[in-house]
Design a protein around this motif. Structure first.
Motif, PDB file in Angstrom:
ATOM      1  N   ASP A 113      32.889  31.271  24.541  1.00  0.00           N
ATOM      2  CA  ASP A 113      34.235  31.629  23.808  1.00  0.00           C
ATOM      3  C   ASP A 113      35.122  32.515  24.552  1.00  0.00           C
ATOM      4  O   ASP A 113      35.500  32.740  23.036  1.00  0.00           O
ATOM      5  N   ILE A 114      34.598  32.448  25.035  1.00  0.00           N
ATOM      6  CA  ILE A 114      35.145  34.458  25.492  1.00  0.00           C
ATOM      7  C   ILE A 114      36.565  33.811  25.941  1.00  0.00           C
ATOM      8  O   ILE A 114      37.077  33.183  27.175  1.00  0.00           O
ATOM      9  N   VAL A 116      41.209  35.640  27.037  1.00  0.00           N
ATOM     10  CA  VAL A 116      41.810  36.696  26.772  1.00  0.00           C
ATOM     11  C   VAL A 116      43.829  35.981  26.876  1.00  0.00           C
ATOM     12  O   VAL A 116      43.431  35.628  27.456  1.00  0.00           O
ATOM     13  N   GLN A 121      45.513  39.804  30.728  1.00  0.00           N
ATOM     14  CA  GLN A 121      44.180  39.618  31.290  1.00  0.00           C
ATOM     15  C   GLN A 121      44.689  40.762  32.303  1.00  0.00           C
ATOM     16  O   GLN A 121      45.469  41.585  32.744  1.00  0.00           O
ATOM     17  N   GLY A 122      43.515  41.530  32.558  1.00  0.00           N
ATOM     18  CA  GLY A 122      42.630  42.610  33.449  1.00  0.00           C
ATOM     19  C   GLY A 122      43.899  43.867  33.304  1.00  0.00           C
ATOM     20  O   GLY A 122      43.407  44.902  34.280  1.00  0.00           O
ATOM     21  N   LYS A 124      40.748  45.333  30.889  1.00  0.00           N
ATOM     22  CA  LYS A 124      39.520  45.099  30.104  1.00  0.00           C
ATOM     23  C   LYS A 124      39.131  45.048  29.075  1.00  0.00           C
ATOM     24  O   LYS A 124      38.069  45.302  28.874  1.00  0.00           O
ATOM     25  N   GLY A 126      38.860  41.686  28.148  1.00  0.00           N
ATOM     26  CA  GLY A 126      37.241  40.545  28.173  1.00  0.00           C
ATOM     27  C   GLY A 126      36.322  41.752  28.678  1.00  0.00           C
ATOM     28  O   GLY A 126      35.042  41.408  27.887  1.00  0.00           O
ATOM     29  N   LEU A 127      36.308  42.279  28.950  1.00  0.00           N
ATOM     30  CA  LEU A 127      35.162  43.845  29.219  1.00  0.00           C
ATOM     31  C   LEU A 127      34.752  43.660  28.423  1.00  0.00           C
ATOM     32  O   LEU A 127      33.077  44.257  27.949  1.00  0.00           O
ATOM     33  N   ASN A 148      26.881  30.895  29.928  1.00  0.00           N
ATOM     34  CA  ASN A 148      27.304  29.787  30.911  1.00  0.00           C
ATOM     35  C   ASN A 148      29.132  29.813  31.022  1.00  0.00           C
ATOM     36  O   ASN A 148      29.487  30.195  30.616  1.00  0.00           O
ATOM     37  N   SER A 152      33.574  30.374  38.853  1.00  0.00           N
ATOM     38  CA  SER A 152      35.415  31.522  39.565  1.00  0.00           C
ATOM     39  C   SER A 152      34.602  32.805  38.564  1.00  0.00           C
ATOM     40  O   SER A 152      36.054  33.920  38.897  1.00  0.00           O
ATOM     41  N   ASN A 153      34.394  32.877  37.365  1.00  0.00           N
ATOM     42  CA  ASN A 153      33.966  33.963  36.383  1.00  0.00           C
ATOM     43  C   ASN A 153      32.662  34.891  36.647  1.00  0.00           C
ATOM     44  O   ASN A 153      32.519  35.817  36.208  1.00  0.00           O
ATOM     45  N   PRO A 155      32.197  36.515  39.409  1.00  0.00           N
ATOM     46  CA  PRO A 155      32.857  38.542  39.419  1.00  0.00           C
ATOM     47  C   PRO A 155      33.262  38.829  38.361  1.00  0.00           C
ATOM     48  O   PRO A 155      32.784  39.996  38.476  1.00  0.00           O
ATOM     49  N   TYR A 157      31.832  38.437  35.175  1.00  0.00           N
ATOM     50  CA  TYR A 157      30.323  38.231  34.514  1.00  0.00           C
ATOM     51  C   TYR A 157      29.628  39.531  34.621  1.00  0.00           C
ATOM     52  O   TYR A 157      28.294  40.840  34.260  1.00  0.00           O
ATOM     53  N   LYS A 159      30.991  42.396  36.974  1.00  0.00           N
ATOM     54  CA  LYS A 159      31.389  43.375  37.126  1.00  0.00           C
ATOM     55  C   LYS A 159      30.835  43.704  35.496  1.00  0.00           C
ATOM     56  O   LYS A 159      30.682  44.817  34.700  1.00  0.00           O
TER      57      LYS A 159
HETATM   58  N1  ACO Z   1      37.207  37.114  39.437  1.00  0.00           N
HETATM   59  C1  ACO Z   1      36.790  38.564  40.013  1.00  0.00           C
HETATM   60  N2  ACO Z   1      37.268  39.461  39.487  1.00  0.00           N
HETATM   61  C2  ACO Z   1      37.347  39.653  38.239  1.00  0.00           C
HETATM   62  C3  ACO Z   1      37.701  38.519  37.655  1.00  0.00           C
HETATM   63  C4  ACO Z   1      37.923  37.150  38.349  1.00  0.00           C
HETATM   64  N3  ACO Z   1      37.897  35.947  38.126  1.00  0.00           N
HETATM   65  N4  ACO Z   1      37.478  38.855  36.110  1.00  0.00           N
HETATM   66  C5  ACO Z   1      37.835  39.781  35.888  1.00  0.00           C
HETATM   67  N5  ACO Z   1      37.093  40.850  36.744  1.00  0.00           N
HETATM   68  C6  ACO Z   1      36.930  41.587  37.430  1.00  0.00           C
HETATM   69  C7  ACO Z   1      37.667  42.492  37.078  1.00  0.00           C
HETATM   70  O1  ACO Z   1      38.859  42.439  37.845  1.00  0.00           O
HETATM   71  C8  ACO Z   1      37.261  43.965  36.309  1.00  0.00           C
HETATM   72  O2  ACO Z   1      36.794  44.637  37.666  1.00  0.00           O
HETATM   73  P1  ACO Z   1      37.564  45.990  37.580  1.00  0.00           P
HETATM   74  O3  ACO Z   1      36.548  46.568  37.099  1.00  0.00           O
HETATM   75  O4  ACO Z   1      36.904  46.551  39.461  1.00  0.00           O
HETATM   76  O5  ACO Z   1      39.139  46.495  37.792  1.00  0.00           O
HETATM   77  C9  ACO Z   1      36.105  43.409  35.799  1.00  0.00           C
HETATM   78  O6  ACO Z   1      36.034  41.906  36.216  1.00  0.00           O
HETATM   79  C10 ACO Z   1      36.594  43.524  33.982  1.00  0.00           C
HETATM   80  O7  ACO Z   1      37.848  42.598  34.088  1.00  0.00           O
HETATM   81  P2  ACO Z   1      38.660  42.625  32.332  1.00  0.00           P
HETATM   82  O8  ACO Z   1      40.333  43.212  33.158  1.00  0.00           O
HETATM   83  O9  ACO Z   1      37.977  43.103  31.401  1.00  0.00           O
HETATM   84  O10 ACO Z   1      38.710  40.634  32.448  1.00  0.00           O
HETATM   85  P3  ACO Z   1      39.948  40.305  31.528  1.00  0.00           P
HETATM   86  O11 ACO Z   1      39.979  40.568  30.043  1.00  0.00           O
HETATM   87  O12 ACO Z   1      41.246  39.294  32.268  1.00  0.00           O
HETATM   88  O13 ACO Z   1      39.259  39.012  30.652  1.00  0.00           O
HETATM   89  C11 ACO Z   1      38.531  36.614  31.138  1.00  0.00           C
HETATM   90  C12 ACO Z   1      38.013  37.453  31.662  1.00  0.00           C
HETATM   91  C13 ACO Z   1      37.725  36.919  30.187  1.00  0.00           C
HETATM   92  C14 ACO Z   1      37.611  35.568  32.215  1.00  0.00           C
HETATM   93  C15 ACO Z   1      39.785  36.486  31.226  1.00  0.00           C
HETATM   94  O14 ACO Z   1      40.599  36.181  32.716  1.00  0.00           O
HETATM   95  C16 ACO Z   1      40.065  35.135  30.665  1.00  0.00           C
HETATM   96  O15 ACO Z   1      40.288  35.040  29.133  1.00  0.00           O
HETATM   97  N6  ACO Z   1      40.663  33.666  31.591  1.00  0.00           N
HETATM   98  C17 ACO Z   1      40.407  32.018  31.030  1.00  0.00           C
HETATM   99  C18 ACO Z   1      39.462  31.834  30.455  1.00  0.00           C
HETATM  100  C19 ACO Z   1      37.959  31.654  30.521  1.00  0.00           C
HETATM  101  O16 ACO Z   1      37.734  31.974  31.680  1.00  0.00           O
HETATM  102  N7  ACO Z   1      36.780  32.684  29.160  1.00  0.00           N
HETATM  103  C20 ACO Z   1      35.731  32.750  30.246  1.00  0.00           C
HETATM  104  C21 ACO Z   1      34.538  31.562  29.772  1.00  0.00           C
HETATM  105  S1  ACO Z   1      32.792  31.699  30.190  1.00  0.00           S
HETATM  106  C22 ACO Z   1      32.783  31.843  28.483  1.00  0.00           C
HETATM  107  O17 ACO Z   1      33.008  31.512  27.361  1.00  0.00           O
HETATM  108  C23 ACO Z   1      31.156  32.723  28.526  1.00  0.00           C
END
Ligand code: ACO
Length: 173
Positions: A113-114, A116, A121-122, A124, A126-127, A148, A152-153, A155, A157, A159
């Motif tokens: 349950d991650i 942002v 978003q974007g 860091k 999530g990181l 899991n 699309s996610n 890349p 994970y 990172k």
């Molecule tokens: N595709 C490719 N690269 C990505 C993606 C993506 N979908 N998402 C993030 N990245 C890259 C970023 O560009 C960044 O790269 P960099 O270090 O080269 O700049 C790196 O990953 C870290 O990204 P963050 O900025 O930390 O990502 P963000 O804060 O946006 O969080 C998240 C990512 C959690 C997937 C967010 O976009 C989100 O909430 N999405 C909707 C909900 C979701 O899908 N949650 C994950 C479900 S899986 C689970 O819960 C186990």
């Protein structure tokens, strides 16, 4: 709403479990901490709705779930990132610790349950959530941390230092 410091909150687990180096890497207006018993009012479910459809159970039922998680100590570690300017939650994530009879009575951390806030978003966040949860898992003695996710996610994970392994199977009731 004014920002509520950790010492005025009823937290699910001790705040010291969140590593200082992750805390330091957040921008000054953001704060990372354990989930608090009053976080229903800070938009906890609204952030989870970024991830999937959320049915609001109401505050009392939400609070009962919070209490149920806390009643299993050293097991559930839900964390949030809060915007100090609004006292609203902008990111969430959880790791729970599964204790095994295998691997010398080892443990596995399961990240769940991650989410942002779309507007954040974007940046860091999530990181940072994944770094904090992985540290909690490893400091709890887990020999691996798993999750899991959709294709699309992957890349994102990668990172975060994860790699694809095996397959997920699911059977819905
Ligand atoms: N595709 C490719 N690269 C990505 C993606 C993506 N979908 N998402 C993030 N990245 C890259 C970023 O560009 C960044 O790269 P960099 O270090 O080269 O700049 C790196 O990953 C870290 O990204 P963050 O900025 O930390 O990502 P963000 O804060 O946006 O969080 C998240 C990512 C959690 C997937 C967010 O976009 C989100 O909430 N999405 C909707 C909900 C979701 O899908 N949650 C994950 C479900 S899986 C689970 O819960 C186990």
């Amino acid at each position: 709403m004014p920002f509520t410091p950790d010492h005025d909150l009823d937290l699910l687990f001790p705040t010291e479990h969140i590593p200082a180096d992750v805390r330091k890497q957040l921008p000054p207006e953001l704060h990372i901490r354990p989930l608090a018993s009053s976080d229903y009012a800070r938009g906890h479910l609204a952030i989870l709705s970024v991830l999937t459809v959320v049915t609001d159970p109401g505050e009392a039922a939400w609070r009962a779930q919070f209490d149920a998680l806390r009643a299993a100590p050293r097991t559930y570690y839900p964390i949030v990132i809060v915007d100090r300017t609004s006292d609203r939650i902008v990111a969430v994530g959880t790791v729970f610790v599964e204790r095994k009879f295998l691997r010398g009575l080892g443990a596995v951390g399961h990240i769940e349950d991650i989410a942002v806030d779309k507007g954040q978003q974007g940046k860091k966040l999530g990181l940072r959530v994944i770094q904090a949860l992985t540290a909690i898992s490893e400091n709890s003695g887990c020999y691996k941390t798993i999750l899991n996710c959709s294709d699309s996610n992957i890349p994102f994970y990668e990172k975060c230092g994860f790699q694809k392994k095996e397959n997920e199977m699911a059977k819905y009731a």
